[in-house]
Design a protein around this motif. Structure first.
Motif, PDB file in Angstrom:
ATOM      1  N   ASP A  87       0.828  -1.213   0.000  1.00 47.37           N
ATOM      2  CA  ASP A  87       0.000   0.000   0.000  1.00 47.37           C
ATOM      3  C   ASP A  87       0.861   1.260   0.000  1.00 47.37           C
ATOM      4  OD1 ASP A  87      -2.324  -1.469   0.051  1.00 47.37           O
ATOM      5  OD2 ASP A  87      -2.948  -0.867   2.067  1.00 47.37           O
ATOM      6  N   LEU A  88       1.886   1.266   0.852  1.00 40.10           N
ATOM      7  CA  LEU A  88       2.749   2.437   0.951  1.00 40.10           C
ATOM      8  C   LEU A  88       3.524   2.653  -0.342  1.00 40.10           C
ATOM      9  CD1 LEU A  88       3.930   4.756   2.600  1.00 40.10           C
ATOM     10  CD2 LEU A  88       5.623   3.145   3.512  1.00 40.10           C
ATOM     11  N   ASP A  89       4.040   1.575  -0.907  1.00 40.65           N
ATOM     12  CA  ASP A  89       4.787   1.670  -2.160  1.00 40.65           C
ATOM     13  C   ASP A  89       3.903   2.226  -3.274  1.00 40.65           C
ATOM     14  OD1 ASP A  89       7.167   1.064  -3.802  1.00 40.65           O
ATOM     15  OD2 ASP A  89       5.849  -0.400  -4.760  1.00 40.65           O
ATOM     16  N   ALA A  90       2.668   1.709  -3.360  1.00 40.50           N
ATOM     17  CA  ALA A  90       1.738   2.181  -4.394  1.00 40.50           C
ATOM     18  C   ALA A  90       1.380   3.645  -4.186  1.00 40.50           C
ATOM     19  CB  ALA A  90       0.473   1.319  -4.387  1.00 40.50           C
ATOM     20  N   ALA A  96       4.396  10.330  -6.681  1.00 38.38           N
ATOM     21  CA  ALA A  96       5.497  10.758  -7.547  1.00 38.38           C
ATOM     22  C   ALA A  96       5.001  11.092  -8.948  1.00 38.38           C
ATOM     23  CB  ALA A  96       6.566   9.668  -7.609  1.00 38.38           C
ATOM     24  N   ALA A  97       3.973  10.377  -9.401  1.00 37.29           N
ATOM     25  CA  ALA A  97       3.452  10.578 -10.758  1.00 37.29           C
ATOM     26  C   ALA A  97       2.375  11.657 -10.825  1.00 37.29           C
ATOM     27  CB  ALA A  97       2.882   9.256 -11.284  1.00 37.29           C
ATOM     28  N   SER A  98       1.921  12.137  -9.673  1.00 37.76           N
ATOM     29  CA  SER A  98       0.824  13.115  -9.667  1.00 37.76           C
ATOM     30  C   SER A  98       1.305  14.461 -10.210  1.00 37.76           C
ATOM     31  CB  SER A  98       0.271  13.293  -8.252  1.00 37.76           C
ATOM     32  OG  SER A  98       1.233  13.950  -7.441  1.00 37.76           O
ATOM     33  N   SER A  99       0.369  15.214 -10.755  1.00 39.41           N
ATOM     34  CA  SER A  99       0.737  16.527 -11.294  1.00 39.41           C
ATOM     35  C   SER A  99       0.777  17.593 -10.208  1.00 39.41           C
ATOM     36  CB  SER A  99      -0.260  16.940 -12.383  1.00 39.41           C
ATOM     37  OG  SER A  99      -1.574  16.965 -11.845  1.00 39.41           O
ATOM     38  N   ILE A 164       5.019  12.166   1.010  1.00 41.32           N
ATOM     39  CA  ILE A 164       4.243  12.275  -0.233  1.00 41.32           C
ATOM     40  C   ILE A 164       4.705  13.493  -1.028  1.00 41.32           C
ATOM     41  CG2 ILE A 164       1.942  12.823  -1.141  1.00 41.32           C
ATOM     42  CD1 ILE A 164       0.793  10.971   1.047  1.00 41.32           C
ATOM     43  N   ILE A 165       4.878  14.617  -0.345  1.00 40.06           N
ATOM     44  CA  ILE A 165       5.356  15.834  -1.013  1.00 40.06           C
ATOM     45  C   ILE A 165       6.756  15.591  -1.588  1.00 40.06           C
ATOM     46  CG2 ILE A 165       5.992  18.260  -0.676  1.00 40.06           C
ATOM     47  CD1 ILE A 165       2.963  17.827  -0.510  1.00 40.06           C
ATOM     48  N   ASP A 166       7.623  14.943  -0.790  1.00 38.29           N
ATOM     49  CA  ASP A 166       8.990  14.659  -1.237  1.00 38.29           C
ATOM     50  C   ASP A 166       9.018  13.714  -2.432  1.00 38.29           C
ATOM     51  OD1 ASP A 166      10.039  16.303   0.679  1.00 38.29           O
ATOM     52  OD2 ASP A 166      10.652  14.685   2.038  1.00 38.29           O
ATOM     53  N   ALA A 167       8.082  12.749  -2.471  1.00 41.71           N
ATOM     54  CA  ALA A 167       8.049  11.794  -3.587  1.00 41.71           C
ATOM     55  C   ALA A 167       7.824  12.536  -4.901  1.00 41.71           C
ATOM     56  CB  ALA A 167       6.948  10.750  -3.368  1.00 41.71           C
ATOM     57  N   ARG A 168       6.920  13.514  -4.890  1.00 37.25           N
ATOM     58  CA  ARG A 168       6.652  14.291  -6.114  1.00 37.25           C
ATOM     59  C   ARG A 168       7.852  15.181  -6.459  1.00 37.25           C
ATOM     60  NH1 ARG A 168       6.409  14.224 -10.377  1.00 37.25           N
ATOM     61  NH2 ARG A 168       5.898  16.023 -11.639  1.00 37.25           N
ATOM     62  N   ARG A 169       8.435  15.801  -5.420  1.00 36.10           N
ATOM     63  CA  ARG A 169       9.578  16.690  -5.646  1.00 36.10           C
ATOM     64  C   ARG A 169      10.767  15.912  -6.212  1.00 36.10           C
ATOM     65  NH1 ARG A 169      10.383  18.519  -0.592  1.00 36.10           N
ATOM     66  NH2 ARG A 169       8.892  20.199  -0.840  1.00 36.10           N
ATOM     67  N   ALA A 174      14.246  14.234 -10.778  1.00 42.53           N
ATOM     68  CA  ALA A 174      14.741  13.151 -11.642  1.00 42.53           C
ATOM     69  C   ALA A 174      14.337  13.385 -13.096  1.00 42.53           C
ATOM     70  CB  ALA A 174      14.193  11.809 -11.158  1.00 42.53           C
ATOM     71  N   ASP A 175      13.112  13.861 -13.298  1.00 44.95           N
ATOM     72  CA  ASP A 175      12.640  14.162 -14.661  1.00 44.95           C
ATOM     73  C   ASP A 175      13.471  15.266 -15.292  1.00 44.95           C
ATOM     74  OD1 ASP A 175      10.670  12.258 -14.328  1.00 44.95           O
ATOM     75  OD2 ASP A 175       9.051  13.697 -13.981  1.00 44.95           O
ATOM     76  N   GLU A 176      13.778  16.287 -14.493  1.00 46.66           N
ATOM     77  CA  GLU A 176      14.579  17.411 -14.998  1.00 46.66           C
ATOM     78  C   GLU A 176      15.995  16.950 -15.364  1.00 46.66           C
ATOM     79  OE1 GLU A 176      15.640  21.181 -16.227  1.00 46.66           O
ATOM     80  OE2 GLU A 176      13.676  20.280 -15.873  1.00 46.66           O
ATOM     81  N   ALA A 177      16.577  16.097 -14.524  1.00 50.56           N
ATOM     82  CA  ALA A 177      17.916  15.572 -14.807  1.00 50.56           C
ATOM     83  C   ALA A 177      17.904  14.737 -16.080  1.00 50.56           C
ATOM     84  CB  ALA A 177      18.399  14.726 -13.630  1.00 50.56           C
ATOM     85  N   ALA A 178      16.845  13.956 -16.278  1.00 51.45           N
ATOM     86  CA  ALA A 178      16.739  13.128 -17.481  1.00 51.45           C
ATOM     87  C   ALA A 178      16.585  14.002 -18.719  1.00 51.45           C
ATOM     88  CB  ALA A 178      15.548  12.174 -17.355  1.00 51.45           C
ATOM     89  N   ARG A 179      15.800  15.091 -18.579  1.00 53.22           N
ATOM     90  CA  ARG A 179      15.620  16.008 -19.722  1.00 53.22           C
ATOM     91  C   ARG A 179      16.952  16.641 -20.127  1.00 53.22           C
ATOM     92  NH1 ARG A 179      10.598  17.181 -17.647  1.00 53.22           N
ATOM     93  NH2 ARG A 179      11.337  18.815 -16.277  1.00 53.22           N
ATOM     94  N   LYS A 180      17.732  17.036 -19.110  1.00 51.99           N
ATOM     95  CA  LYS A 180      19.026  17.662 -19.401  1.00 51.99           C
ATOM     96  C   LYS A 180      19.975  16.665 -20.061  1.00 51.99           C
ATOM     97  CE  LYS A 180      18.950  21.337 -15.990  1.00 51.99           C
ATOM     98  NZ  LYS A 180      19.436  21.818 -14.701  1.00 51.99           N
ATOM     99  N   ALA A 181      19.922  15.415 -19.619  1.00 48.18           N
ATOM    100  CA  ALA A 181      20.801  14.385 -20.188  1.00 48.18           C
ATOM    101  C   ALA A 181      20.449  14.096 -21.646  1.00 48.18           C
ATOM    102  CB  ALA A 181      20.692  13.101 -19.367  1.00 48.18           C
ATOM    103  N   LEU A 182      19.158  14.256 -21.975  1.00 47.71           N
ATOM    104  CA  LEU A 182      18.709  13.957 -23.340  1.00 47.71           C
ATOM    105  C   LEU A 182      18.677  15.198 -24.231  1.00 47.71           C
ATOM    106  CD1 LEU A 182      15.772  11.549 -22.471  1.00 47.71           C
ATOM    107  CD2 LEU A 182      17.980  10.919 -23.424  1.00 47.71           C
ATOM    108  N   LYS A 183      19.160  16.327 -23.709  1.00 42.90           N
ATOM    109  CA  LYS A 183      19.137  17.580 -24.468  1.00 42.90           C
ATOM    110  C   LYS A 183      19.926  17.406 -25.764  1.00 42.90           C
ATOM    111  CE  LYS A 183      19.686  22.484 -23.553  1.00 42.90           C
ATOM    112  NZ  LYS A 183      20.199  23.476 -22.608  1.00 42.90           N
ATOM    113  N   PRO A 184      19.345  17.804 -26.883  1.00 41.59           N
ATOM    114  CA  PRO A 184      20.056  17.640 -28.163  1.00 41.59           C
ATOM    115  C   PRO A 184      21.407  18.365 -28.156  1.00 41.59           C
ATOM    116  CG  PRO A 184      17.781  18.343 -28.514  1.00 41.59           C
ATOM    117  CD  PRO A 184      18.043  18.441 -27.045  1.00 41.59           C
ATOM    118  N   VAL A 185      22.384  17.741 -28.733  1.00 38.44           N
ATOM    119  CA  VAL A 185      23.717  18.343 -28.827  1.00 38.44           C
ATOM    120  C   VAL A 185      23.732  19.327 -29.993  1.00 38.44           C
ATOM    121  CG1 VAL A 185      26.177  17.860 -29.132  1.00 38.44           C
ATOM    122  CG2 VAL A 185      24.730  16.229 -27.906  1.00 38.44           C
TER     123      VAL A 185
END
Length: 200
Positions: A87-90, A96-99, A164-169, A174-185
């Motif tokens: 339950d806690l994991d879910a 984390a996925a909430s907007s 819960i707040i930290d999970a979203r943050r 992590a999403d921002e770091a992934a976006r930066k890693a995939l930034k076109p060269v």
């Protein structure tokens, strides 16, 4: 539990919402506690574990989870501990996925608290033990990361709220770091890399 409960949890929560700004007085008279949701400007009310047992929702919640913990072949304590972890994991994955973490926590906090307390009570009933109380930690909560009964449930609620707040943050970071890693060269960077490679 001496008297048969006559009020539902939703009625208690609605009464607290309608009581006005004297939150301390409302806590004393209702058996509820509250957290200020500064992101939305609202007050989120939740029951203590004692107050939850005094509502009409309690026996239904306990009976519902009792079916879950008896469904498998494992002992009820083991089944309940697994349900708690799942339950806690879910919940944290959904958070984390909430907007909007502030709205998510407001909509999900009470349900998670009451389901967790219902699991503890269902195990006690199934094993013939007294219902859990403050100062006790039933075996099903041995690996659970929260003080479920501390401060009448307030410690559980506030720590879970922050997680819960930290999970979203954390997901946003992590999403921002992934976006930066995939930034076109850029073309310029590609040309520079090609020149360096040609010199070798």
């Amino acid at each position: 539990m001496s008297a048969t409960p006559t009020i539902s949890l939703s009625e208690l929560l609605a009464g607290a919402d309608a009581a006005g700004h004297d939150h301390a007085a409302t806590e004393k008279t209702s058996g509820l506690q509250h957290i200020h949701n500064h992101a939305t400007g609202s007050i989120v009310w939740f029951p203590t574990w004692k107050t939850f047992r005094e509502t009409t929702d309690w026996s239904e919640a306990v009976d519902g989870v009792a079916e879950d913990i008896k469904a498998g072949s494992a002992p009820v304590e083991e089944s309940a501990a697994k349900i708690l972890a799942d339950d806690l994991d879910a919940l944290l994955k959904r958070a984390a996925a909430s907007s909007d973490a502030a709205t998510f926590v407001q909509e999900n906090l009470v349900h998670h608290l009451t389901r967790t307390w219902a699991l503890g009570d269902a195990v006690a009933k199934a094993t013939g033990k007294d219902l859990p109380a403050g100062g006790s930690t039933p075996s099903i909560f041995a690996d659970y990361p929260y003080d479920v009964y501390g401060q009448d449930g307030g410690a559980f609620a506030t720590t879970l709220w922050n997680d819960i707040i930290d999970a979203r943050r954390n997901q946003a970071l992590a999403d921002e770091a992934a976006r930066k890693a995939l930034k076109p060269v850029s073309r310029k960077a590609l040309k520079n890399a090609a020149r360096k490679a040609a010199r070798r």
